[in-house]
Write an enzyme that holds these catalytic residues in place. Sequence first.
Site, PDB file in Angstrom:
ATOM      1  N   HIS A  32      -9.224  10.150   1.816  1.00 58.04           N
ATOM      2  CA  HIS A  32      -7.072  10.565   2.056  1.00 58.04           C
ATOM      3  C   HIS A  32      -7.837  11.392   1.006  1.00 58.04           C
ATOM      4  CE1 HIS A  32      -3.807  10.728  -0.879  1.00 58.04           C
ATOM      5  NE2 HIS A  32      -3.497  10.715   0.894  1.00 58.04           N
ATOM      6  N   GLU A  55      -0.373   6.145  10.199  1.00 53.92           N
ATOM      7  CA  GLU A  55      -1.177   6.314   9.244  1.00 53.92           C
ATOM      8  C   GLU A  55       0.006   5.218   8.110  1.00 53.92           C
ATOM      9  OE1 GLU A  55      -3.077   9.402   7.871  1.00 53.92           O
ATOM     10  OE2 GLU A  55      -1.848   8.888   5.458  1.00 53.92           O
ATOM     11  N   GLU A  76      -5.443   4.658   1.723  1.00 46.71           N
ATOM     12  CA  GLU A  76      -4.582   6.108   0.079  1.00 46.71           C
ATOM     13  C   GLU A  76      -4.131   5.339  -1.309  1.00 46.71           C
ATOM     14  OE1 GLU A  76      -1.854   7.975   2.312  1.00 46.71           O
ATOM     15  OE2 GLU A  76      -0.686   8.228   0.401  1.00 46.71           O
ATOM     16  N   ASP A 117       2.766   9.541   9.370  1.00 49.88           N
ATOM     17  CA  ASP A 117       2.232   9.134   8.170  1.00 49.88           C
ATOM     18  C   ASP A 117       3.746   8.786   7.864  1.00 49.88           C
ATOM     19  OD1 ASP A 117       1.967   8.087   5.626  1.00 49.88           O
ATOM     20  OD2 ASP A 117       1.121  10.027   5.006  1.00 49.88           O
TER      21      ASP A 117
HETATM   22 CA    CA Z   1      -1.241  10.009   3.933  1.00 54.72          CA
END
Ligand code: CA
Length: 387
Positions: free
Chosen positions: A300, A224, A250, A198
């Site tokens: 998320h 991500e 998200e 991420d």
């Molecule tokens: Ca994230």
Amino acid sequence: MKIVAIRSHVFRHPLTHELGYSQAYYSERTAHFVEVVTDEGLIGLGECFGAGTVALANRAIVERTLAPLLLGEDALARERLWHKVYNGLRDHGQKGLLLQALSGINIALWDIAGKAANLPLYRLLGGPCRQRIPVYGYGMMLRREAGLANSFADEARELVGLGFRALKMKIGLGPKPDLALATAVRQAIGDDIDLMVDANRCYTAREALPLGRELERLGVAWFEEPVANEDRQGYRDLAQALDMPIAGGEGEFTRWGFRDLLEGRCVDLVQPEVCGLGGISEYLKIVALAHAHFVPVVNHVWGSNLSVAVNLHLLAALPDLPGGIAPTPPMLEFDTTESRFRDAMLQRPLRILAQVRESGGSVGLPEGPGLGVELDWDYLRGYAVPA
Ligand code: CA
């Protein structure tokens, strides 16, 4: 059943050690809960996404801007009330804090609907579509220390020891250090554990592409938020260039924001945050949009165990796409880093870590009507941020 009060509560505690992602280091945890009270005695609970001072602003939006629009309204008319708020305030907030504030209220209205029907939320939504939900362990957050790769490797081994079969780590220190971190974690956990990475939107597509190729060689399961939410073309270029799935969403809001992400084929996996994007009513529309584009949904989850409970219901009720005798189930994201807003604040614990350990990586369905969650207000009082 009429809404007679809407209450908004913010709680916080300092962290023992600061934790970081690519945008900031932070040293406290915040939780923002909303209670919607009805004249029949039913009270719904919701959570708003947004930490720190954002939670304080959201508390004011809930109490001063949204509550006056909703007091006296029918508590079961959640769809009408969503549009009353959104349409009425369109010129002041199609994304961001207004939607986060509305999310908490909408979730509380769904909790009331479940309690009124005496059904768990996942049944109200037409599920369950599965009896078990696999969980991935979110950890390996950035810290200002030398030897971070070794710390990440140790933490990853610990999470595997706890029963997780899939992990997610932060990156965002630059392509070279990021690759070193991911390599250390991959070596620590071997090839049988899924690893997700991420970046929290810290790269341009030009930077993310070569890094993505290296992460792909490490067998990373998804990359991500490689680039900024607004950079649709960057997302699209990465999704086309890499075999590894690109995940994101998200920080996106409402059906209209997700429409653009999905129509543009910007993401291979979409990650709606129900406590931010507009609540459960809006989440369901986004699932329909994602499925219309055959893009898998992996919620998320970032917040307290209240938001974990909401997401357990949503994942239990998420249909397989496209379906088959061996479908890939959606995973629950579970934050394993320090927080006092997990089972200790619930009257009936969710036991996520215990279930993961006992089962080797999954959890069962939540129980009780609505969200099935009641807060321990006496416990929480010690962390209250005064209005
Ligand atoms: Ca994230």
